[in-house]
Design an enzyme around this catalytic site. Structure first.
Site, PDB file in Angstrom:
ATOM      1  N   ASP A 114      -7.915   1.312   2.574  1.00 26.63           N
ATOM      2  CA  ASP A 114      -7.230   2.299   3.448  1.00 26.63           C
ATOM      3  C   ASP A 114      -8.460   3.642   3.699  1.00 26.63           C
ATOM      4  OD1 ASP A 114      -5.712   3.036   5.430  1.00 26.63           O
ATOM      5  OD2 ASP A 114      -4.230   4.080   4.405  1.00 26.63           O
ATOM      6  N   HIS A 145       0.801  -1.170  -0.065  1.00 29.01           N
ATOM      7  CA  HIS A 145       0.063   0.117  -0.005  1.00 29.01           C
ATOM      8  C   HIS A 145       1.054   1.405   0.009  1.00 29.01           C
ATOM      9  CE1 HIS A 145      -3.483   2.578   0.728  1.00 29.01           C
ATOM     10  NE2 HIS A 145      -2.892   3.042   1.843  1.00 29.01           N
TER      11      HIS A 145
END
Length: 1171
Positions: free
Chosen positions: A311, A197
């Protein structure tokens, strides 16, 4: 306040004909116009009757009607009633317009008249307007109960206890058990999905992250994936990938394409960033998706299939719709309230078809997985026990930089421990799989900026390969485990359920609603970031409006230049400025950017990028406007060092508010070009600053315009010398450029100077009065006062200077709308509010002003305004005296400065007598409305929601809508209230990784419109339905507040300027429930060069007809979703119209004609070519 003195009514007015002759001509025009309209109405009634009566196959001989024929007859009668109602509406609005024209026929053009009832009468512009809404177009909102979904999120919230019981090893869940023989007949399939990420800015700037980590992750990826065909990797953020791509050689690029085609590397979502879903506007969400998808198609040649949003802090159903319209088949989300995760896990509803609340036929369904546990890191993805899962994050092996907080480190897999390790891990896989309906389980393997070192690739892949080989070679374990991509996982689920990709598996639920507000533990609700750093949230929207304006004007100017053979002279280089702006706005949609949750140095980096692009977009707009307003295109000369037009506002740098530029009038007249960025006509007041108060404003054809001259102030009581605000009324064509001439003129009767009164409330301050304005000073008065226009009277409290109520003139109805300001503090113990979290110390406390506020009231013919000055903010409430949209709502600006506060948040509260109960409505991303309920069982901070564009409360009589020009947090804590957080200053981190508070507050201007509407019927409002819509008036009001007109003074020239004229781009009107979201010139095969085609993105809005229909001030018609593109653009022919998926990766069924058809709420993209 005493009434303003009316101007003298005497001759003049800028025309050659005598006033009497002009009046007679005008009366004749009105009579002819009215008669023609009446004839049209009668003829349409005749056609309508003919349409109902003469349908073949419907006649019946004899007098006996079979039952079927009676029902047909009843249907025909109902149809006729609908058509009669539609005609009645049209005729009613036409009649009103004709009466208005007739009443104003005696007034002289350009002159302002003052009525005895206290309001000004503006001279008519002889423009007939009407509102014609097809009854069929009202059915969508009236009858739209949608298909009943299995899971409606409002219902889920109602039943949940939110009790946070300790679940054991899975703290927020429960103990999971299973029978070891469950998989004897059907083996468990496990897909382990490696990922990294990469935040495009958070603790470090975008460029610093790229330099320190991202480039190494991607370089290692190419090498390590090629070592074994079984290895997999997924990537989401195209902003990083494109930067890396620009820095690698052709050999490496070929290897990447090969890995992507072979399925080892999958691009998930494929947007420029993993966008925030709370604060982002749908214009920007779509734009960053197109930017990423177009880049992927051109450079890699792949098309994303699955969405990956691990996220963003809460999830919006708007994003779901955009992915579906882009032809993605599946999606995954992560950050959802822990109680909802637990509930869905217990009922095996973690995978579902996500449907829009307004969908009536399941066409918006997309398959979605909700991850069950606390986070997306390795300890929280292999199964319910993070202590065990952490032992299988091999980057945490002893000797590395990070370790397991549970104090049990991972062990490298060897022949000695492999059996024990494999069984321990398989136990977690099995437990996780028990939360889902199929015997296929997804195991993400990654975290923030993982795999940046070759060692980690080896540690993870080699150890997992040993575990996989062991499990797969032991049939008694009944498991098949492998590395996989996200789409490989979803494909396996579809296959296991015997359905095609994208189809609903049997027994899987359908869900509607959204996933706000997010809490990750205890009462820690992430509602603070809905407001954090509001200055940049506002700057983002200003930039979005400029990008849309630049895209549309550039596309039209370029096509006109090509048609006239002037394209070689046109600055094609502006295309690279558009590309850069798209990417900078896209970057700012990242879930740590627009959210206001980055380090201060990163915020500055984002701000500089936005500021730089804003300057460039103004140049693109100016270049296009310059070309389009020239009468003779041969006169076009592009000079980068001396632009033909100038912007009328400037910012000193990225963190300052815009300031108006002063137009200097000396001996010569000055011209101003004004762009209307919306697709409807716009009757509005345009304000500029000039160096003289003796101003005449004229249109292109020499007509005088009504003008109001107002003072400019440098403090609450100190006027500026030699700078004046010049405000004039103009009717701007849809997406048009209008030309106005400003010249100095003594004794100009078309202009009126505004009067000022100042409430000092015993403050010891001096007031500077300057000619030519009259200023009344009220030393100690605390009497209530009002401002008014033809529609309403707005009363203010004489002590506070803040609004108290609104009186509608047409129905003599008074509505309480009290404005107050409040402070929220933060807790004094344990966890405190920060950039993400809102953790108040109880209910808000009233803002008490010491010293007393100063209030300045300006009254004039075009607008009146009240400005109240407090220590930490000043508020401007402006009321335009115009018919239509501008005059039906209140323009409110609140300039906030709380940089001297400690742990405080400033809120604005509107209190009304609307009986809204516990229900209120907020928008999702400016695209749709989501009903909300205030839940007593939840803490105060849980009841705040994002408000990107509007929020409203209503009962069966009224609706009050607060429109906003920037995203902020909103709630309704009591019946009849709306409350908005305006800014937050917090001294500490809230323990979510940022490591900073919010201490970089700027002078911020929050802009709103307050719209009060009456229900046309007294039917009970169906708030229980999970769907609601704004009215047409509300939609257009939102457009006005988000898309200001752009004024551009012509740069003074050493010689005469070439002839310029007003430019009208559209030859037909756009239906008023259609919005042209963008007209984006597509890239050619050459990098950063414009192609011959453009993407036209249209949105048909859903609207509520149950609110009183008001004349919008322009011809508003709806067409049941049909819109002809063929003759839309004046001077350009549409050669081809190709319907596409939203992000232009998939062509859909081609049209035989240029007539397009959209369903309510639909967003569609068309690839068009013009000649």
């Amino acid at each position: 306040m005493p009434p303003l003195k009316p101007p003298l009514r005497s001759g003049g007015g800028g025309g050659a004909a005598a006033p009497g002759t002009r009046r007679m001509k005008l009366k004749k025009q009105v009579t002819v116009c009215g008669g023609a309209i009446f004839c049209v109405a009668v003829f349409s009634l005749y056609l309508m009757l003919d349409r109902v009566q003469h349908e073949p196959g419907r006649r019946q001989s004899g007098v006996s009607f079979p039952r079927s024929q009676i029902s047909v007859l009843q249907n025909r009668i109902e149809q006729l009633e609908q058509l009669l109602e539609e005609n009645h509406q049209i005729i009613s609005h036409i009649k009103d317009s004709v009466l208005e024209l007739t009443e104003n026929a005696d007034s002289l053009p350009g002159l302002l008249a003052y009525q005895t009832n206290g309001s000004w009468v503006l001279p008519t512009d002889n423009h007939l307007t009407f509102l014609s809404v097809s009854p069929q177009d009202c059915q969508f909102a009236l009858g739209n109960k949608g298909q009943k979904t299995d899971l409606q999120m409002l219902d889920v919230y109602s039943v949940l206890k939110f009790d946070n019981v300790d679940g054991g090893v899975w703290k927020q869940g429960f103990e999971i058990t299973y029978d070891e023989h469950e998989w004897d007949n059907e083996a468990l399939q496990v897909y382990v999905v490696p990922h990294s990420h990469n935040d495009p800015g958070w603790i470090k700037t975008f460029d610093k992250y790229y330099q320190d980590q991202t480039q190494h992750i991607l370089n290692n990826m190419v090498l390590k994936l090629q070592e074994d065909q079984k290895r997999r990797f997924i990537w989401a953020e195209i902003s990083f990938f494109s930067k890396w791509w620009d820095n690698i050689d052709t050999q490496k690029r070929a290897a990447v394409r090969r890995l992507a085609v072979d399925g080892q590397l999958e691009f998930v979502t494929g947007g420029w960033v993993m966008t925030d879903e709370a604060n982002s506007h749908y214009f920007a969400m779509i734009d960053q998706l197109i930017e990423g998808h177009q880049w992927l198609e051109k450079n890699i040649g792949v098309i994303p299939k699955s969405g990956w949003a691990i996220d963003p802090f809460g999830h919006s159903s708007t994003m779901t719709y955009l992915l579906k319209r882009s032809n993605l088949t599946n999606m995954l989300i992560q950050r959802v309230h822990y109680s909802i995760k637990k509930h869905f896990a217990a009922t095996k509803n973690l995978e579902f078809m996500w449907r829009q609340t307004w969908d009536t036929d399941s066409s918006t369904d997309i398959f979605c997985q909700l991850m069950p546990f606390y986070s997306y890191d390795v300890p929280h993805t292999c199964g319910p026990d993070p202590k065990i899962c952490c032992q299988f994050d091999f980057r945490r092996l002893p000797g590395g930089r990070i370790s397991c907080p549970w104090k049990v480190p991972p062990k490298a897999i060897t022949s000695v421990n492999i059996e024990e390790r494999a069984n321990l891990l398989l136990d977690q896989y099995r437990k996780k799989s028990k939360l889902y309906q199929s015997k296929v389980v997804l195991i993400p393997l990654g975290d923030d900026f993982r795999y940046d070192k070759a060692l980690e690739w080896d540690q993870q892949f080699q150890n997992y390969e040993r575990l996989f080989d062991y499990m797969n070679s032991h049939p008694e374990l009944h498991v098949q485990v492998q590395f996989g991509t996200l789409s490989e996982y979803f494909d396996a689920v579809y296959k296991k359920n015997g359905v095609s990709p994208g189809s609903k598996p049997p027994s899987y639920p359908v869900l509607s609603g959204d996933f706000f507000t997010y809490a990750d533990r205890e009462d820690h609700y992430w509602s603070g970031y809905f407001t954090s750093r509001p200055f940049y949230k506002n700057l983002d929207r200003v930039l979005e409006s400029h990008l849309r304006a630049a895209e549309i004007l550039y596309s039209l100017a370029l096509n006109h230049a090509r048609r006239s053979g002037a394209d070689s002279k046109y600055p094609v280089s502006d295309y690279s400025s558009l590309t850069e702006a798209r990417r900078n706005i896209g970057l700012f949609q990242h879930h740590d950017a627009i959210t206001g949750t980055s380090k201060e140095v990163v915020v500055v980096d984002y701000g500089v990028r936005l500021f730089h692009s804003l300057m460039n977009l103004k140049r693109v707009i100016i270049n296009a406007a310059h070309f389009l307003v020239l009468q003779d295109k041969n006169n076009y000369r592009y000079d980068q060092s001396s632009l033909f037009l100038q912007p009328d506002d400037r910012r000193q740098n990225h963190d300052t508010l815009a300031e108006k530029v002063v137009i200097k009038l000396e001996s010569l007249s000055r011209y101003v070009v004004v762009f209307n960025p919306i697709e409807q006509e716009r009757l509005c007041v345009i304000s500029v600053l000039a160096s003289s108060s003796r101003i005449r404003v004229m249109t292109n054809d020499g007509s005088n315009l009504p003008t109001q001259i107002s003072a400019v102030w440098k403090s609450p009581t100190d006027m500026v010398t030699d700078i004046y605000q010049i405000s004039f009324v103009a009717r701007l064509s849809a997406l048009g450029l209008a030309v106005f001439q400003l010249s100095e003129m003594f004794n100009n009767r078309a202009s009126v100077k505004s009067n000022v009164a100042i409430y000092l409330r015993n403050r010891d301050v001096t007031v500077s009065k300057k000619e030519p304005f009259s200023v009344k000073i009220l030393e100690s008065s605390t009497d209530d006062f009002f401002i008014e226009n033809q529609h309403m009277q707005v009363w203010f409290n004489g002590v506070t200077g803040l609004m108290e109520n609104i009186k509608r003139k047409d129905v003599q109805q008074e509505q309480k709308v009290r404005m107050e300001f409040m402070w929220y503090g933060t807790r004094s113990f344990k966890d405190k509010s920060g950039a993400y979290l809102f953790l108040p110390d109880g209910e808000a406390k009233a803002y008490i002003s010491k010293p007393a506020p100063i209030t300045r009231i300006t009254k004039g013919p075009l607008f009146s305004e009240v400005v109240s000055f407090y220590q930490h903010f000043h508020q401007i409430v402006r009321l335009y005296n115009l018919p239509g949209v501008e005059g039906l709502s209140l323009d409110v600006s609140i300039v906030v400065d709380i940089h001297d506060q400690i742990n405080r948040e400033l809120a604005m509260r509107l209190s009304t007598d609307i009986e809204s109960g516990d229900t209120f409505f907020t928008d999702l991303n400016g695209f749709q409305i989501q009903p909300r309920k205030y839940f007593q069982k939840l803490p105060l901070q849980a009841n705040f929601y994002p408000m990107p564009a509007m929020a409203y409360i209503q009962d069966n009589r009224s609706r009050l809508t607060l429109h906003t020009a920037q995203s902020l947090g909103v709630s309704s804590l009591h019946s009849g209230q709306l409350e908005v957080i305006l800014d937050r200053r917090l001294m500490q981190d809230d323990n979510r990784g940022l490591g900073q508070g919010l201490k970089d507050n700027k002078l911020t201007c929050n802009r709103f419109r307050i719209l009060l509407e009456r229900r046309a019927t007294s039917d009970e409002v169906q708030d229980s339905r999970p769907v609601s819509f704004p009215s047409l008036l509300s939609h257009v009001t939102s457009m006005h507040v988000n898309h200001d007109v752009l004024a551009m003074p012509v740069t003074p020239q050493p010689q005469n300027i070439p002839p310029i004229r007003t430019w009208h781009p559209l030859s037909t009107t756009v239906p008023c429930d259609f919005h042209i979201l963008n007209m984006r010139t597509l890239q050619s095969e050459v990098v950063s060069a414009p192609g011959l085609e453009m993407a036209l993105i249209l949105h048909r809005k859903g609207f509520d007809c149950g609110l009183e229909a008001r004349n919008l001030g322009f011809n508003c018609t709806t067409t049941q979703g049909k819109f002809s593109l063929g003759g839309l653009f004046q001077g350009l022919d549409v050669r081809s119209v190709q319907p596409m998926s939203l992000s232009l990766l998939y062509p859909t069924e081609p049209y035989n004609s240029s007539l397009v058809s959209l369903r309510p709420m639909e967003i569609s993209t068309f690839r068009i070519r013009m000649v």
